[in-house]
Enzyme design. Structure first.
Site, PDB file in Angstrom:
ATOM      1  N   THR A  84     -50.048  -3.587  39.731  1.00  0.00           N
ATOM      2  CA  THR A  84     -48.688  -4.135  39.838  1.00  0.00           C
ATOM      3  C   THR A  84     -48.568  -5.516  39.193  1.00  0.00           C
ATOM      4  O   THR A  84     -47.462  -6.052  39.092  1.00  0.00           O
ATOM      5  CB  THR A  84     -48.259  -4.239  41.321  1.00  0.00           C
ATOM      6  N   LEU A 134     -58.758  -5.548  38.217  1.00  0.00           N
ATOM      7  CA  LEU A 134     -57.862  -6.657  37.899  1.00  0.00           C
ATOM      8  C   LEU A 134     -57.293  -7.316  39.156  1.00  0.00           C
ATOM      9  O   LEU A 134     -56.684  -8.387  39.070  1.00  0.00           O
ATOM     10  CB  LEU A 134     -56.692  -6.161  37.027  1.00  0.00           C
ATOM     11  N   SER A 167     -62.884 -15.144  34.443  1.00  0.00           N
ATOM     12  CA  SER A 167     -61.869 -16.129  34.044  1.00  0.00           C
ATOM     13  C   SER A 167     -62.472 -17.368  33.407  1.00  0.00           C
ATOM     14  O   SER A 167     -63.534 -17.846  33.822  1.00  0.00           O
ATOM     15  CB  SER A 167     -61.072 -16.535  35.288  1.00  0.00           C
ATOM     16  N   GLU A 216     -61.453 -20.140  34.051  1.00  0.00           N
ATOM     17  CA  GLU A 216     -61.514 -21.153  35.110  1.00  0.00           C
ATOM     18  C   GLU A 216     -62.956 -21.388  35.558  1.00  0.00           C
ATOM     19  O   GLU A 216     -63.271 -22.433  36.123  1.00  0.00           O
ATOM     20  CB  GLU A 216     -60.671 -20.710  36.313  1.00  0.00           C
ATOM     21  N   TYR A 246     -60.711 -20.564  43.826  1.00  0.00           N
ATOM     22  CA  TYR A 246     -60.491 -19.392  42.963  1.00  0.00           C
ATOM     23  C   TYR A 246     -61.624 -19.258  41.952  1.00  0.00           C
ATOM     24  O   TYR A 246     -62.204 -18.174  41.780  1.00  0.00           O
ATOM     25  CB  TYR A 246     -59.153 -19.539  42.229  1.00  0.00           C
TER      26      TYR A 246
HETATM   27  P1  NDP Z   1     -51.481 -11.047  38.867  1.00  0.00           P
HETATM   28  O1  NDP Z   1     -51.501 -12.140  39.871  1.00  0.00           O
HETATM   29  O2  NDP Z   1     -50.248 -10.785  38.066  1.00  0.00           O
HETATM   30  O3  NDP Z   1     -51.857  -9.658  39.601  1.00  0.00           O
HETATM   31  C1  NDP Z   1     -52.800  -9.605  40.634  1.00  0.00           C
HETATM   32  C2  NDP Z   1     -52.858  -8.189  41.166  1.00  0.00           C
HETATM   33  O4  NDP Z   1     -53.824  -8.111  42.245  1.00  0.00           O
HETATM   34  C3  NDP Z   1     -51.526  -7.677  41.757  1.00  0.00           C
HETATM   35  O5  NDP Z   1     -51.355  -6.338  41.364  1.00  0.00           O
HETATM   36  C4  NDP Z   1     -51.783  -7.770  43.263  1.00  0.00           C
HETATM   37  O6  NDP Z   1     -51.023  -6.872  44.000  1.00  0.00           O
HETATM   38  C5  NDP Z   1     -53.248  -7.364  43.304  1.00  0.00           C
HETATM   39  N1  NDP Z   1     -53.916  -7.668  44.566  1.00  0.00           N
HETATM   40  C6  NDP Z   1     -54.015  -8.873  45.177  1.00  0.00           C
HETATM   41  N2  NDP Z   1     -54.708  -8.762  46.326  1.00  0.00           N
HETATM   42  C7  NDP Z   1     -55.070  -7.455  46.444  1.00  0.00           C
HETATM   43  C8  NDP Z   1     -55.806  -6.714  47.401  1.00  0.00           C
HETATM   44  N3  NDP Z   1     -56.322  -7.287  48.495  1.00  0.00           N
HETATM   45  N4  NDP Z   1     -55.995  -5.377  47.188  1.00  0.00           N
HETATM   46  C9  NDP Z   1     -55.473  -4.791  46.096  1.00  0.00           C
HETATM   47  N5  NDP Z   1     -54.747  -5.429  45.160  1.00  0.00           N
HETATM   48  C10 NDP Z   1     -54.554  -6.746  45.331  1.00  0.00           C
HETATM   49  O7  NDP Z   1     -52.728 -11.290  37.889  1.00  0.00           O
HETATM   50  P2  NDP Z   1     -52.857 -11.057  36.296  1.00  0.00           P
HETATM   51  O8  NDP Z   1     -52.366  -9.718  35.958  1.00  0.00           O
HETATM   52  O9  NDP Z   1     -52.348 -12.250  35.589  1.00  0.00           O
HETATM   53  O10 NDP Z   1     -54.448 -11.110  36.128  1.00  0.00           O
HETATM   54  C11 NDP Z   1     -55.244  -9.941  36.317  1.00  0.00           C
HETATM   55  C12 NDP Z   1     -56.663 -10.361  36.692  1.00  0.00           C
HETATM   56  O11 NDP Z   1     -57.230 -11.150  35.643  1.00  0.00           O
HETATM   57  C13 NDP Z   1     -56.778 -11.207  37.947  1.00  0.00           C
HETATM   58  O12 NDP Z   1     -57.991 -10.869  38.565  1.00  0.00           O
HETATM   59  C14 NDP Z   1     -56.834 -12.628  37.424  1.00  0.00           C
HETATM   60  O13 NDP Z   1     -57.509 -13.469  38.343  1.00  0.00           O
HETATM   61  C15 NDP Z   1     -57.635 -12.418  36.154  1.00  0.00           C
HETATM   62  N6  NDP Z   1     -57.387 -13.353  35.080  1.00  0.00           N
HETATM   63  C16 NDP Z   1     -56.110 -13.571  34.642  1.00  0.00           C
HETATM   64  C17 NDP Z   1     -55.877 -14.393  33.570  1.00  0.00           C
HETATM   65  C18 NDP Z   1     -54.503 -14.656  33.080  1.00  0.00           C
HETATM   66  O14 NDP Z   1     -54.333 -15.604  32.311  1.00  0.00           O
HETATM   67  N7  NDP Z   1     -53.512 -13.840  33.444  1.00  0.00           N
HETATM   68  C19 NDP Z   1     -57.008 -15.048  32.862  1.00  0.00           C
HETATM   69  C20 NDP Z   1     -58.317 -14.725  33.397  1.00  0.00           C
HETATM   70  C21 NDP Z   1     -58.479 -13.898  34.463  1.00  0.00           C
HETATM   71  P3  NDP Z   1     -49.565  -7.280  44.659  1.00  0.00           P
HETATM   72  O15 NDP Z   1     -48.559  -6.933  43.601  1.00  0.00           O
HETATM   73  O16 NDP Z   1     -49.511  -6.415  45.862  1.00  0.00           O
HETATM   74  O17 NDP Z   1     -49.607  -8.757  44.966  1.00  0.00           O
HETATM   75  P1  GDR Z   2     -54.178 -21.673  35.538  1.00  0.00           P
HETATM   76  O1  GDR Z   2     -52.635 -21.366  35.260  1.00  0.00           O
HETATM   77  O2  GDR Z   2     -54.366 -22.526  36.737  1.00  0.00           O
HETATM   78  O3  GDR Z   2     -54.757 -22.147  34.242  1.00  0.00           O
HETATM   79  O4  GDR Z   2     -54.743 -20.219  35.911  1.00  0.00           O
HETATM   80  P2  GDR Z   2     -51.292 -22.117  35.642  1.00  0.00           P
HETATM   81  O5  GDR Z   2     -50.290 -21.621  34.680  1.00  0.00           O
HETATM   82  O6  GDR Z   2     -50.978 -22.002  37.096  1.00  0.00           O
HETATM   83  O7  GDR Z   2     -51.630 -23.670  35.351  1.00  0.00           O
HETATM   84  C1  GDR Z   2     -51.946 -24.135  34.052  1.00  0.00           C
HETATM   85  C2  GDR Z   2     -51.894 -25.652  34.016  1.00  0.00           C
HETATM   86  O8  GDR Z   2     -50.539 -26.091  34.134  1.00  0.00           O
HETATM   87  C3  GDR Z   2     -50.495 -27.228  34.993  1.00  0.00           C
HETATM   88  N1  GDR Z   2     -49.152 -27.368  35.575  1.00  0.00           N
HETATM   89  C4  GDR Z   2     -48.559 -26.484  36.396  1.00  0.00           C
HETATM   90  N2  GDR Z   2     -48.979 -25.269  36.839  1.00  0.00           N
HETATM   91  C5  GDR Z   2     -48.127 -24.560  37.632  1.00  0.00           C
HETATM   92  N3  GDR Z   2     -48.514 -23.343  38.051  1.00  0.00           N
HETATM   93  N4  GDR Z   2     -46.904 -25.030  37.999  1.00  0.00           N
HETATM   94  C6  GDR Z   2     -46.448 -26.265  37.592  1.00  0.00           C
HETATM   95  O9  GDR Z   2     -45.336 -26.690  37.950  1.00  0.00           O
HETATM   96  C7  GDR Z   2     -47.315 -27.022  36.734  1.00  0.00           C
HETATM   97  N5  GDR Z   2     -47.199 -28.223  36.111  1.00  0.00           N
HETATM   98  C8  GDR Z   2     -48.316 -28.412  35.411  1.00  0.00           C
HETATM   99  C9  GDR Z   2     -51.583 -26.933  36.020  1.00  0.00           C
HETATM  100  O10 GDR Z   2     -51.956 -28.144  36.694  1.00  0.00           O
HETATM  101  C10 GDR Z   2     -52.673 -26.354  35.145  1.00  0.00           C
HETATM  102  O11 GDR Z   2     -53.470 -27.354  34.601  1.00  0.00           O
HETATM  103  C11 GDR Z   2     -54.351 -19.049  35.217  1.00  0.00           C
HETATM  104  C12 GDR Z   2     -54.345 -17.881  36.221  1.00  0.00           C
HETATM  105  O12 GDR Z   2     -53.807 -16.745  35.589  1.00  0.00           O
HETATM  106  C13 GDR Z   2     -55.766 -17.569  36.657  1.00  0.00           C
HETATM  107  O13 GDR Z   2     -55.757 -16.385  37.467  1.00  0.00           O
HETATM  108  C14 GDR Z   2     -56.631 -17.354  35.423  1.00  0.00           C
HETATM  109  O14 GDR Z   2     -57.949 -17.080  35.799  1.00  0.00           O
HETATM  110  C15 GDR Z   2     -56.562 -18.571  34.529  1.00  0.00           C
HETATM  111  O15 GDR Z   2     -55.225 -18.790  34.135  1.00  0.00           O
HETATM  112  C16 GDR Z   2     -57.392 -18.399  33.251  1.00  0.00           C
END
Ligand code: NDP
Ligand code: GDR
Length: 332
Positions: A10, A82, A127, A129, A151
């Site tokens: 999702t 994911l 990640s 991170e 995280y």
């Molecule tokens: P999202 O936050 O958009 O999606 C997270 C998903 O995890 C949702 O479908 C959520 O379901 C589900 N989830 C959370 N808790 C549970 C649980 N207990 N059991 C089953 N499902 C659960 O993340 P992204 O799509 O952006 O990212 C995908 C993955 O990649 C994540 O693991 C993220 O940490 C990692 N990642 C993301 C990056 C990015 O820039 N987007 C970069 C690097 C890593 P629900 O809809 O119910 O909340």
């Molecule tokens: P990040 O993404 O922490 O890199 O993790 P996010 O977009 O939340 O923050 C990026 C940077 O922006 C700065 N920032 C703010 N961030 C948010 N959310 N809201 C604000 O108002 C704001 N203002 C400034 C933050 O301090 C930070 O430095 C994402 C997630 O998708 C993780 O799950 C994933 O692993 C990493 O990217 C790679």
């Protein structure tokens, strides 16, 4: 027909990955956790026009029995893990849940595979991170990790357990160390989407300013559509491995703001307000990835520029707010 099981279906990446795998002829099984808001559970899949083509099944990453049942019943060829508590800021408020879902949850899935389907290929969503307080200016698979949040620490545990299960039990388990990737389907709490949603609201007269935190933070932002292809490519390799996926360019939050506001014909400085409450407990100042291994091994390269990404996100948010207040899932 090959079968893929996706946890986190999702979310942003789950939607794009489902779309990509359906295009390749896969049967896609998407695991969803029970929610009281089940009417909006498939909104991202609906946006991509594939809600009726993904088989949604019940499960939770913290419930090992549910994972074993799913893996035993569907015998997936590929499993993409994911699911996570993926918002860094929340991980300081809910460090235990983050550890249980983002860290131990991945091990639950590895255990389920070991017990019920050890031949399946496994992808772990690691990640950038994990690099946190960076130890090298450009981060590759060989750069030492230094997590800066609950995280990141949870992701690092899941990452090493993926490596460990590969080496201990011979699972085909790969870890994609993905740098930030965004899209119109990005969660509203993440900074790029927060900015593009804010730009759209200001442009349409629904707001006049946008509160943000640290504008100096720098990230290596790519497009989610490009990044899910890399996930799949990793699992097509004969041997499992770990791969950094990134664009190799880094830009500040301020620069992203300038791009997004300019696309709507606005000036960022006229509308941004700094909100000290939005600064992080501990910040990751800068990230910049080196994806040379992925390019050399399976030819992956990003395609979208940051300008294109920002424009696509702003346009989608303009449409959402124009039809709203109609439905979230109306496509541009
Ligand atoms: P999202 O936050 O958009 O999606 C997270 C998903 O995890 C949702 O479908 C959520 O379901 C589900 N989830 C959370 N808790 C549970 C649980 N207990 N059991 C089953 N499902 C659960 O993340 P992204 O799509 O952006 O990212 C995908 C993955 O990649 C994540 O693991 C993220 O940490 C990692 N990642 C993301 C990056 C990015 O820039 N987007 C970069 C690097 C890593 P629900 O809809 O119910 O909340
Ligand atoms: P990040 O993404 O922490 O890199 O993790 P996010 O977009 O939340 O923050 C990026 C940077 O922006 C700065 N920032 C703010 N961030 C948010 N959310 N809201 C604000 O108002 C704001 N203002 C400034 C933050 O301090 C930070 O430095 C994402 C997630 O998708 C993780 O799950 C994933 O692993 C990493 O990217 C790679």
């Amino acid at each position: 027909m090959r079968t893929a099981l996706i946890t986190g279906v999702t979310g942003q990446d789950g939607a794009y990955l489902s779309h990509f795998l359906l295009g390749k002829g896969y049967r896609v099984i998407g695991m969803v956790r029970r929610s009281a808001s089940s009417d909006v559970i498939g909104e991202r899949l609906r946006w991509l026009g594939i809600l009726d083509r993904v088989e949604l099944v019940d499960g939770n990453l913290t419930d090992l029995a549910s994972l074993i049942r799913l893996v035993a019943e569907y015998q997936p060829d590929e499993v993409y893990n994911l699911a996570a508590q993926s918002f860094v800021a929340t991980s300081w408020q809910q460090s235990l849940v983050t550890g249980q879902v983002t860290g131990i949850g991945a091990v639950n899935m590895l255990e389920a595979l070991r017990i019920a389907n050890p031949k399946a290929r496994f992808y772990q969503a690691s990640s950038s991170e994990m690099f946190g307080k960076i130890q090298e200016p450009r981060q590759s698979e060989r750069t030492p990790f230094y997590p800066r949040s609950p995280y990141a620490a949870a992701k690092l545990y899941a990452h090493w357990m993926t490596v460990n299960y590969r080496e201990s039990f011979g699972l085909h388990a790969s870890s994609g160390i993905l740098f930030n990737h965004e899209s119109p389907l990005r969660g509203i709490e993440f900074v790029t989407r927060r900015i593009t949603d804010g730009v759209a609201r200001i442009k349409l007269g629904l707001a006049d300013h946008l509160p943000l935190g640290n504008l100096a933070a720098m990230r290596d932002w790519g497009h989610a559509r490009d990044y899910v292809q890399a996930m799949w490519l990793m699992l097509q390799q004969e041997s499992p491995g770990d791969y950094v996926i990134a664009t190799g360019r880094t830009r500040s939050v301020r620069e992203f703001c300038e791009l997004a506001f300019a696309h709507a014909g606005l000036r960022a400085d006229d509308h941004i307000r700094i909100d000290p409450a939005r600064f992080r407990t501990a910040e990751v100042d800068v990230l910049c990835g080196n994806a040379a291994k992925a390019e050399q091994t399976f030819g992956w390269r990003p395609t979208a520029t940051l300008e294109e990404l920002a424009a696509e996100m702003v346009d989608a948010d303009l449409v959402r707010h124009r039809v709203k207040h109609g439905s979230w899932s109306d496509r541009p």
